[in-house]
Design an enzyme around this catalytic site. Sequence first.
Site, short mmCIF file in Angstrom:
data_model
loop_
_atom_site.label_atom_id
_atom_site.label_comp_id
_atom_site.label_asym_id
_atom_site.label_seq_id
_atom_site.Cartn_x
_atom_site.Cartn_y
_atom_site.Cartn_z
N CYS A 176 -15.05 -22.54 19.42
CA CYS A 176 -14.33 -22.54 18.14
C CYS A 176 -13.33 -23.68 18.13
O CYS A 176 -12.72 -23.98 19.17
CB CYS A 176 -13.61 -21.21 17.96
SG CYS A 176 -12.67 -21.13 16.42
N CYS A 179 -10.88 -23.84 15.59
CA CYS A 179 -9.89 -23.48 14.56
C CYS A 179 -8.52 -23.99 15.00
O CYS A 179 -8.35 -24.45 16.12
CB CYS A 179 -9.88 -21.96 14.34
SG CYS A 179 -9.04 -21.04 15.64
N ASP A 215 -2.96 7.53 -3.35
CA ASP A 215 -4.24 8.18 -3.64
C ASP A 215 -4.57 9.22 -2.58
O ASP A 215 -3.86 9.36 -1.59
CB ASP A 215 -5.35 7.11 -3.71
CG ASP A 215 -5.33 6.17 -2.52
OD1 ASP A 215 -4.24 5.88 -2.02
OD2 ASP A 215 -6.41 5.73 -2.08
N ASP A 275 0.87 -1.18 0.00
CA ASP A 275 0.00 0.00 0.00
C ASP A 275 0.90 1.23 0.00
O ASP A 275 2.10 1.15 0.27
CB ASP A 275 -0.96 -0.04 1.19
CG ASP A 275 -2.14 0.91 1.01
OD1 ASP A 275 -2.17 1.63 -0.01
OD2 ASP A 275 -3.03 0.94 1.88
N CYS A 323 -7.48 -22.48 18.28
CA CYS A 323 -8.27 -22.86 19.46
C CYS A 323 -8.09 -24.33 19.83
O CYS A 323 -8.31 -24.72 20.97
CB CYS A 323 -9.73 -22.51 19.24
SG CYS A 323 -9.99 -20.74 19.14
N1 GUN Z 1 -6.20 1.61 3.32
C1 GUN Z 1 -7.43 1.80 3.82
N2 GUN Z 1 -8.13 2.66 3.04
C2 GUN Z 1 -7.31 3.03 2.05
C3 GUN Z 1 -7.48 3.91 0.92
O1 GUN Z 1 -8.52 4.52 0.70
N3 GUN Z 1 -6.39 4.02 0.10
C4 GUN Z 1 -5.22 3.36 0.33
N4 GUN Z 1 -4.21 3.52 -0.52
N5 GUN Z 1 -5.06 2.53 1.36
C5 GUN Z 1 -6.09 2.38 2.22
ZN ZN Z 2 -10.63 -20.21 17.05
#
Ligand code: GUN
Ligand code: ZN
Length: 648
Positions: free
Chosen positions: A275, A277, A127, A92, A280
């Site tokens: 649970c 999983c 963004d 990201d 757990c």
């Molecule tokens: N992570 C959570 N929301 C967003 C978003 O709107 N843009 C980006 N780039 N990362 C995010």
């Molecule tokens: Zn669990």
Amino acid sequence: MREFELLERDGFARLGRFPTPHGTIETPALLPVLHPDARRQVIPAREIRDRFGLRAAITSSYILWRSPELRARAEAEGLHRLLDFDGPLMTDSGAFQQHAYGSVEAGPEEIIDFQDRIGSDIATVLDIFVEPGASPEVAQRGVEETALRARKARERRSGLLAVPVQGGSFPELRYRSAEIASEVGDLLAVGGVVPLLEQYRFPELAQLLLAARPALAPNRPVHLFGAGHPVCFAFAALFGVDLFDSSSYHKFARRDAVMLPEGTVPLASVREPICDCLACQELPLATLAGRPPEERERQLARHNLAACATELARVRQAIRDGTLWELAERRASGHPALYQGLKAAVRGARWFVPVEPDSRPTFRWCSPLSGLRPSVIRFLARLALWRAGKGPFHQYPRITLTPGSLRGVPCATREGAPIWWEAATPLGPVPLELLEVYPVGCWVGPELYDPELRRVEPDPVEEDPGEDPDSRVALWTLRHLNALFAWGYGASAAARLGELKLVAVRSARTGRLRRLDRDGQTWFVVGNDGIPYPTWAGANELHRILPAPQARVVVAPDAVPFVESGRTLFAGYATSADRGLSPGSAALLVDQADRLLAVGRLRLAPPELGRFRRGVAAEILSHARAPRLVVEEPSPPPWPPGAETEGP
Ligand code: GUN
Ligand code: ZN
């Protein structure tokens, strides 16, 4: 060419494959957020991959870039070594941090180049995070600036690029932003929704997902930023969300919050082994309270991640089974906010209808919203058209039967005049001729189990004294077939198909229509969904009767020899299709001169055909050299009540 491939679908939801330099992501998939600093990663990355089976992950390039030490190491070693994760890694861009903390020092170009340098498989454009409450001006500026940055990023990067879709709460801006993302992005990432997710504002989320949907290129995976709670996976998948990411599994664990597919509960309240999983089984939730904080947090994060992974597996299974609406309704019954969100989705049924399959194996009632699923809306809308005069019997007097009375063969006439019989069904009055057709014909709802409705009454479908009993069945069958063909192909085609005098073969066990034969050959096989599917013989007749382009998919010349010998029609080789077809429809596959090559079952919706270059467009049902079509014996009719029903 790396491209998203659609394998199976249920409406917008799809099972797909998205190839990246470090392997293919099988979607829908959860990309767990890995901490850029491996020392602070609560569950080791390797364990996430090997033990949880999560083959792809996401991390923040911005947090890496901001730390001189991590930045230097990432540039020297590469991202995969740094995080000790050798599957697909998305990064990201820091937009969320910029939004949350006010400023980022990194420029949009700098951060794209950095993601490139460290070997990110999927880089994200920096963004502008637009809040759901932003003013139209602010939202518009955010969309424009994001678009500008996306176009610049595309010029700089040849690898996979995720382009965020912003636009706040404004449908037109969401649409516009999705359009731009589809022009330049390999992955379309719906952003700006974290506040909606955190505050359970699912109706707003539904609205903006629907607003963006028509502009999102169908051949690219769609990502939903920040969606990492199992309650919302089925819901988001309905809108065609393919990828989820979140650090919630850890964030929730830090505050002793237990994620369950139905919601969140405080760890302290869990006293029973609820649970099993993988986490757990090792340390049950009920025992975690007594553990040292660090161990508790780690173990609860494991449970949360397992809850996410399992729910996503259920979503994938539901897509295969055609039961995603059912799963989404069950989840929505877990929280009123989600229920309200699903209500907003069904209000947008018209967006779903073009990608709705013709039928599904079952129709199981799950909530008061079941009767509003897009398949029902489509069925009722078509029925309304019949009532308005487009159907075969609109001119006849109409008689509605109570459900208990639907037995035997009704008379087609009374006192010499034709009658339109309808049955009271959970979807309202439905002509008897359509009673086996999906969705009403596959309906499994509470009415089946209502003793009042199950009461079998004497057959009130009285005979017309003027009608010869022998011809009654023949007359009714004629009408039944005429209605089914009119439903599928229109009234004039139905009239011409009627001239064939096909013989209806019914199941001895259930009385349901199974085949339509003539001259010792089967011309149509009637599926469990009540729809007649043409064999090679039937297809030739349809081809003769229906004017092009009706019911047709045109096959590119290169693929003609393959299709006519029964090989799958691949997406790049379908040049056009009748817009009246749906995913799952039986289609006449023809060459450019309209020569019939085969009958296929469509996987893509007609508007999607030109968009995909990989994957199957239609599988072949029958063709000249293998004219037979085998369909299983239909199961007992679930409706009307009084007929055989399935057990609980
Ligand atoms: N992570 C959570 N929301 C967003 C978003 O709107 N843009 C980006 N780039 N990362 C995010
Ligand atoms: Zn669990």
